[in-house]
Design an enzyme around this catalytic site. Structure first.
Site, PDB file in Angstrom:
ATOM      1  N   THR A  40       0.834  -1.210   0.000  1.00 34.70           N
ATOM      2  CA  THR A  40       0.000   0.000   0.000  1.00 34.70           C
ATOM      3  C   THR A  40       0.867   1.256   0.000  1.00 34.70           C
ATOM      4  O   THR A  40       0.740   2.119  -0.881  1.00 34.70           O
ATOM      5  CB  THR A  40      -0.906  -0.003   1.261  1.00 34.70           C
ATOM      6  N   VAL A  41       1.761   1.381   0.974  1.00 34.12           N
ATOM      7  CA  VAL A  41       2.533   2.625   1.129  1.00 34.12           C
ATOM      8  C   VAL A  41       3.595   2.737   0.034  1.00 34.12           C
ATOM      9  O   VAL A  41       3.734   3.789  -0.608  1.00 34.12           O
ATOM     10  CB  VAL A  41       3.177   2.705   2.530  1.00 34.12           C
ATOM     11  N   ALA A  70      12.677  -3.859  -3.675  1.00 36.64           N
ATOM     12  CA  ALA A  70      12.686  -5.237  -3.169  1.00 36.64           C
ATOM     13  C   ALA A  70      11.324  -5.565  -2.570  1.00 36.64           C
ATOM     14  O   ALA A  70      10.776  -4.765  -1.798  1.00 36.64           O
ATOM     15  CB  ALA A  70      13.780  -5.402  -2.112  1.00 36.64           C
ATOM     16  N   ARG A  72       8.551  -9.186  -1.487  1.00 36.10           N
ATOM     17  CA  ARG A  72       8.572 -10.612  -1.172  1.00 36.10           C
ATOM     18  C   ARG A  72       8.375 -11.426  -2.450  1.00 36.10           C
ATOM     19  O   ARG A  72       9.081 -12.364  -2.723  1.00 36.10           O
ATOM     20  CB  ARG A  72       7.445 -10.883  -0.164  1.00 36.10           C
ATOM     21  N   ILE A 163       0.062  13.903   8.269  1.00 38.41           N
ATOM     22  CA  ILE A 163       0.225  15.100   9.123  1.00 38.41           C
ATOM     23  C   ILE A 163       1.691  15.210   9.549  1.00 38.41           C
ATOM     24  O   ILE A 163       2.226  14.264  10.135  1.00 38.41           O
ATOM     25  CB  ILE A 163      -0.649  14.997  10.402  1.00 38.41           C
ATOM     26  N   GLY A 214      -6.884  -0.166   2.448  1.00 36.81           N
ATOM     27  CA  GLY A 214      -5.443  -0.049   2.730  1.00 36.81           C
ATOM     28  C   GLY A 214      -5.141   0.731   4.002  1.00 36.81           C
ATOM     29  O   GLY A 214      -4.010   1.144   4.228  1.00 36.81           O
ATOM     30  N   GLU A 217      -3.508  -2.375   9.324  1.00 34.40           N
ATOM     31  CA  GLU A 217      -2.219  -3.070   9.321  1.00 34.40           C
ATOM     32  C   GLU A 217      -2.414  -4.472   8.756  1.00 34.40           C
ATOM     33  O   GLU A 217      -3.541  -4.998   8.756  1.00 34.40           O
ATOM     34  CB  GLU A 217      -1.678  -3.179  10.754  1.00 34.40           C
ATOM     35  N   LYS A 232       2.410   4.773  18.240  1.00 29.46           N
ATOM     36  CA  LYS A 232       2.468   6.175  17.798  1.00 29.46           C
ATOM     37  C   LYS A 232       2.491   7.125  18.995  1.00 29.46           C
ATOM     38  O   LYS A 232       3.241   8.119  19.006  1.00 29.46           O
ATOM     39  CB  LYS A 232       1.262   6.475  16.907  1.00 29.46           C
TER      40      LYS A 232
END
Ligand code: NAP
Ligand code: HSE
Length: 459
Positions: A40-41, A70, A72, A163, A214, A217, A232
């Site tokens: 996702t990121v 890279a 998996r 943010i 997405g 986790e 966080k």
């Protein structure tokens, strides 16, 4: 012709005059990125670079290039367009490649990810990560590697998505002592709570939606059981108070036990329910906790909905500041990664790698206040047998424990063996409240595990 180091020839043709002149222009520093993880990121970052990389480069005077990716499974279809030659399953070769200037760790987890980060840092390379679980648990040893090897670590994307809260705490608010910090820090939980209230939807059904978008986790228990917000909150508390706070020092409670009934009753009482990360400086100690809380519906944080996050930071000089934006998802998180990339690129270009170090401990006696001692008002929902004397027995226990009752509601229209009884209670310590709850739960009139939610007053 003599030429300055780092400058190259550029030709400009002045067509109307019909001749060309040769000017010296600064050579663009190339910044070659090694990306580890393209889910996702990572895909959001690749797309963001394709869209705005040239603009960013011209703002910074550098030229970005994606040197390798890279993953998996290199054969998997991805949201971002990559050429076959760019993708590998061998992260070690990618990180060690001398042509790679900056390593982005966007794979998640704390085992291989820790090795990726350590390997890059040992080579003195700047590392960008969105991995709050890793930074929260292993921050101190990772920062030591930075110090020892002269690279740097950037982790803006690890807290509150798009943010820039880490930059704000570390730089923008550095002239303040931070007295309070309240954060809605998990997009998935905020999305679930908002949708449960607005659409009356079922918890599992909304969670599936958050996964599909997405936000969640890879292991969604990290979200709904509060651990992601715990990581966080720990990072923000550490930056605000100058000593590294480990996850084990932070009280955590997730949102699984919150029912549509609690959301409805809270609303009737003038509140909404949010999962909050709370950091309060109280005397010489810092109270740090993550739990669902009743937030007065007139408070600004009550109006932060869906995947949005917000952090209210109270400094002794600035007063209250509010930081708001999307807290999860590919694009919001990519924006934070790109902001770190800008910092890393400028540091590389100017040879000033330690300009803003990842964390500077400055509080030798930092201590966390045990949750037992945290004081707040409470919401209590009991499932009771509707018979005379029940309320008197509950009130007797609360009286014995010196907990004052603010209001009692037994809504009409509930039929069956048991009915809900909602009590709003005055300030009590967490320890005393939990002791009282244990006694109440033992009464024969109590038919289900009591639900207790802390009320946040923002004082
Ligand atoms: P994701 O979608 O599950 O992507 C993980 C990526 O890592 C995948 O591309 C996967 O490869 C790759 N990967 C896993 N193990 C690997 C290995 N051993 N070697 C090489 N690559 C490997 O996760 P994500 O949502 O992008 O999250 C990534 C990180 O960002 C996590 O730390 C997360 O906490 C953090 N974060 C996420 C968000 C969000 O909104 N999602 C927001 C802020 C921070 P394959 O694709 O081949 O499986
Ligand atoms: N799973 C996280 C969330 C991603 O929902 O907030 C952003 O850190």
């Amino acid at each position: 012709m003599a030429r300055l180091a780092g400058w190259v020839d550029g030709k400009i043709k002045l067509s109307r005059l019909g001749f060309a002149v040769t000017l010296c222009v600064p050579e663009m520093r190339k910044v070659n990125i090694g990306l580890v993880g393209c889910g996702t990121v990572g895909s959001g970052v690749v797309k963001g670079l394709a869209r705005n990389g040239a603009l960013m480069g011209s703002r910074l005077g550098v030229r970005f290039s994606l040197g390798g990716v890279a993953v998996r499974n290199p054969r998997k279809a991805r949201a971002a367009r990559l050429s076959r030659g760019q993708v590998t399953s061998d992260w070690e070769s990618l990180v060690r490649d001398p042509k790679i200037d900056v390593v982005m760790e966007l794979m998640g987890g704390t085992t291989t990810a820790r090795k990726v980060v350590a390997e890059a840092l040992k080579l003195g390379k700047p590392v960008i990560t969105a991995n709050k679980a890793l930074i929260s648990a292993h921050g101190e040893s990772i920062f030591r590697l930075v110090e020892k090897n002269g690279g740097n670590l950037y982790y803006e994307a690890s807290v509150a998505g798009g943010i820039p809260i880490i930059k704000s705490l570390r730089e923008g608010l550095s002239g303040n002592r931070i007295q309070r910090l309240y954060g809605i820090l998990n997009g998935t939980c905020n999305y679930i709570l908002t949708q449960m209230e607005a659409e009356g939807r079922d918890f599992e059904d909304v969670l599936a939606d958050a996964q599909q978008m997405g936000y969640a986790e890879a292991e969604p228990s990290l979200d709904v059981d509060g651990f992601d917000a715990q990581h966080k909150t720990g990072i923000l508390a550490s930056l605000a108070h100058g000593f590294w706070v480990k996850p084990s020092q932070i009280f955590v409670e997730g949102i699984r036990h919150i029912t549509p009934l609690d959301i409805q009753f809270a609303r009737r009482l003038g509140y909404c329910i949010k999962l909050l990360g709370i950091v309060k400086k109280l005397g010489g100690k810092v109270q740090i906790a993550v739990h669902p809380a009743l937030v007065p519906e007139t408070h600004v944080l009550a109006n932060v909905s869906d995947v949005f996050n917000a952090i209210l930071v109270r400094g002794d000089i600035v007063g209250d500041t509010l930081h708001y934006g999307q807290g999860a998802g590919a694009d919001a998180t990519a924006s934070a990664v790109l902001s770190d990339l800008a910092d890393a690129a400028l540091d590389l270009k100017n040879g000033s790698m330690g300009r803003v170090p990842p964390f500077v401990p400055h509080e030798q006696d930092g201590a966390v206040l045990p949750m037992d001692k945290a004081v707040s008002p409470f919401y209590l929902r009991l499932s009771v047998i509707d018979r005379p004397g029940t309320l008197a027995k509950i009130a007797a226990i609360l009286g014995e424990m010196k907990i004052g009752i603010c209001s009692v509601t037994q809504p009409e229209g509930h039929v069956g063996e048991s009915v809900p009884l909602i009590l709003m209670l005055h300030d009590a310590s967490d320890l005393v409240m939990r002791q009282a709850l244990r006694k109440i739960a033992r009464l024969s009139a109590i038919k289900a595990k009591p639900t207790m939610i802390r009320v946040e007053t923002f004082e």
